[in-house]
Motif scaffolding. Sequence first.
Motif: not given
Length: 324
Positions: A68, A70-71, A78, A180, A184-185
């Motif tokens: 992802h 966001l990873l 995450a 994600l 959320q982060l």
Amino acid sequence: MSVLVVMEQKGDAGWHRISLEALAAGQKLAAELGVPCSAVVLGEDAGIAPLSAELATKKLAGAWAAGHALLAHYTADAWVAALQQLIAETQPRYVVFPHTYQVRDYAPALATRLGQVLISDVTGIHSGPVFVRQWMQGKLNAEYAHKGDGVCLVSVQAGSFRADEVEAGSCEVKTFVPQLEAAQLRTKPSEPFREATQTVDLSAAQVIVSVGRGIGEQENLGLAEELAAALGAELAASRPICDAGWLPMERQVGSSGQTVAPKLYLAVGISGAIQHLVGMKGAKTVIAINKDADAPIFEIADIGVVGDLFEVVPALTRAIKGAA
């Protein structure tokens, strides 16, 4: 029931060195339970492709590539969210992590999110399974068994399992896309934690010559240095040698120094205090030289030489040079 191993990469340099040790531990645990073992690597799709391809060459039931955008850079939020979703989908009984600084950051949060336990810094796995942890800087061993129906999270200490014992094989790589969102982060990615810069990484050494108080004086270190040079080994020491300033602290092996797992560990004049044994118990072969026949080091040595190191070490060095 199954075992899931969470692998950790180190930037563009491939796996973090403890990841393969964790994989060996996961394979051992799965074999003990007679259940499948799988592994997962998290990151951005393109970045983890070579790593997931490498996992495909291991003896696993499957490898997960959790990709992802966001990873792409580590954040605890995450990693926790992605692993929580993967665990919910795959339902492993045990999740094994390498005990790295990154894992210490997010694994407790993941355990809390799951309402389960984290058995951290495990040094051994026995039938049951029973997980072994050390107390009081290695003076005591404690045994833990997971009770209940939920997943159990386990992190393994560096040097407790051997990376070269990972079983080869082949498996399918499966794609997992966690759900994600940036909202959320709660934190922004930052520079990875960096350990103190060291001129030598003893944990990567295949052969180590380690010296203890039996060497007597700093001027006598040349004996061990010459032996290390003949063997192509790294020079290390027990804590008293480094505390005295005879060798830099980065060459200390033990509970307050580095943890090592070389193919050969040659202990010269080391009595074998538990604080030292904690750091080198992962060595494949241990040779001890000590004039005290009752020295504790002989209890764990594969080969023991009872004699004066000032006679034995020079003779050994000459023999090695003569055979070269």
